[in-house]
Design an enzyme around this catalytic site. Structure first.
Site, PDB file in Angstrom:
ATOM      1  N   GLU A  44      62.606 -63.069 123.326  1.00  0.00           N
ATOM      2  CA  GLU A  44      63.237 -62.168 122.355  1.00  0.00           C
ATOM      3  C   GLU A  44      62.854 -62.532 120.931  1.00  0.00           C
ATOM      4  OE1 GLU A  44      66.518 -60.802 119.599  1.00  0.00           O
ATOM      5  OE2 GLU A  44      65.713 -62.801 120.007  1.00  0.00           O
ATOM      6  N   ASP A  95      65.286 -67.741 125.116  1.00  0.00           N
ATOM      7  CA  ASP A  95      64.477 -68.492 124.165  1.00  0.00           C
ATOM      8  C   ASP A  95      65.217 -68.732 122.860  1.00  0.00           C
ATOM      9  OD1 ASP A  95      64.277 -65.674 123.746  1.00  0.00           O
ATOM     10  OD2 ASP A  95      62.564 -65.989 122.426  1.00  0.00           O
TER      11      ASP A  95
END
Length: 487
Positions: A146, A79
């Site tokens: 994350e 991400d």
């Protein structure tokens, strides 16, 4: 789109980064990218699987003769932080990034670039397809979310990874290697506050604080940059003598990004508007003077706003006072690691709508006990205004091991490849290594990467020369670990 990336070197890494730029991947929306990567792995005959949390692992067998060597795990997160300038329409769930090269750096137009951690992911994919490398068993671990919560690492299956060495490819400084990081926790505050009717002599206006640089709430927390929430609350305090009362508030979009903009709707007596406008001009000059050399473009403006019910005077004053004294910025510097922030907090997201108050802050510390204590201070403070506080997504720090054999090898190889002995660092940011080390205590870990600046903001950029150097060192480390000395 982004075809110009195919002209950059090293070509395999930039080709994969182009795929990442063309595939929307904000936190919580990684599924399309996962499908793209698994299809790529199938085309190359590489085994892949996902754990219960959705993390992706791609495996490549060892080179002939290296089957019994300790395995290497290449680790990064899929991400990216989704930040765009306020006047730039960009849907991070649908739109590709628009990248360009300027003065030796790669940027994205008006948005974050996603070099954090797209560079690491692209490098791992390029290693997996490099059939000229001699290597032991390889695993590429790509985690989810994350940037939002560390959920992928926190929920990673235990016993799923087989390697002994973990190379985290999520650092952002050339010529440095990280061996420790801060832990952290999200502090979420919520309250239902009383409202009142708008007075007949009152008007509603919106105060906008814009123009700040922003940045990463860990890496940049000590640089003296303005926090839009902290500064706008200070402005609101200064407007209280004019009868200003909070109606609504929207500041920041991510708990791990220094907020660049904040907006507050206020009710005030109509005959005070000119005085408030003059006071805002004075406050803008005051803030610009304080932030000179750091945030040169801070602006305060007064605009029209939709009419809505303000908080009661008592509730408005209590909320603004609580936000004004809430911990924000560097709390303590480390004694053991000079020059490194030990404990900090970022007032990342603050909202008030129709009397419903929400705050999300990110507390970080090299000491887990300090993380807990600072979170508890929030609970104590906001309990005074009747708010409820909860702590979420806590993750441990990564304890440094300066005697690591992996570190020694990396330093030797970095010197051989670049002529520079890398600086050994501990970072005040939440690398996933602390969480992974808790689940896999046998792992030896280091973290390194190319030079990235402005992460978590539309100023994010990566230095092209450093990408080539990063790739060169990464290949050297993997080949070195495939020598007999790794046994």
């Amino acid at each position: 789109m982004n075809d110009h990336l195919l002209q950059l070197s090293p070509e395999p890494l930039w080709r994969h980064f182009r795929t990442l730029c063309n595939t929307p991947r904000p936190s919580g929306h990684e599924q399309r990218l996962v499908e793209t990567l698994t299809a790529w792995a199938d085309e190359r005959g590489l085994a892949h699987e996902r754990d219960a949390a959705g993390n992706l692992k791609i495996r490549k067998p060892a080179s002939p003769g290296c089957e019994e060597l300790p395995g290497v795990i290449l680790q990064g997160h899929l991400d990216m932080v989704a930040q765009a300038n306020a006047d730039h329409p960009h849907d991070f769930t649908r739109d590709a990034l628009d990248t360009y090269v300027e003065d030796g750096w790669l940027h994205a137009r008006e948005t974050t670039l996603g070099a954090d951690n797209g560079m690491g992911v692209a490098a791992a994919l390029a290693i997996l397809e490099d059939d000229t490398l001699r290597h032991g068993p390889l695993e590429a671990l790509f985690t989810l979310e994350e940037e939002a919560s560390m959920r992928g690492a926190l929920e990673l299956d235990e016993g799923w990874l087989q390697g002994r060495y973990l190379l985290n490819l999520d650092s952002e400084d050339r010529g440095q290697v990280y061996i420790g990081c801060a832990g952290g926790a999200d502090v979420v505050v919520g309250a239902r506050l009383p409202t009142r009717d708008l007075g007949e002599d009152e008007i509603v206006r919106r105060v906008a604080l814009t123009g700040l640089v922003g940045g990463h709430s860990g890496i940049d927390i000590h640089k003296g940059r303005g926090n839009a929430n902290r500064l706008l609350v200070r402005v609101l305090r200064a407007l209280e003598p004019f009868g200003a009362c909070l109606v609504a508030y929207h500041g920041g979009t991510l708990r791990n990004a220094l907020p660049r903009e904040a907006f507050a709707s206020i009710a005030l007596p109509a005959d005070e508007e000119d005085a408030v406008t003059q006071r805002l001009a004075e406050l803008e000059a005051e803030l610009a003077s304080e932030l000179a050399g750091v945030d040169e473009d801070v602006q305060l403006t007064l605009e029209s706003a939709e009419t809505d019910a303000p908080l009661t005077e008592a509730a408005s004053r209590l909320l603004i006072a609580a936000l004004h004294v809430a911990p924000c910025g560097v709390e303590r510097m480390s004694v053991e690691v000079p020059g490194v922030v030990e404990t900090s907090n970022n007032l990342g997201v603050v909202k008030l709508e129709a009397g419903r108050f929400h705050l999300c802050a990110l507390v970080r510390s090299l000491r887990d006990s300090a993380t807990r204590d600072l979170a508890d201070r929030f609970r104590a403070l906001f309990s005074l205004i009747g708010a409820e506080t909860r702590v979420e997504n806590a993750y441990p720090g990564w304890t440094p091991d300066p005697e690591s054999t992996l570190l020694a090898r990396f330093r030797r190889l970095h010197l051989e490849q670049t002529g520079v002995d890398p600086d050994v660092k501990v970072i005040h940011a939440g690398l996933e290594c602390g969480i992974l080390g808790g689940k896999y205590p046998h792992l030896e870990m280091i973290s390194f990467g190319p030079l990235i600046r402005g992460a978590h903001s539309p100023a994010e950029r990566v230095e092209l020369d450093s990408v080539g150097e990063f790739w060169q060192v990464l290949r050297a480390v993997i080949e070195d670990l495939a020598t007999a000395r790794a046994a």
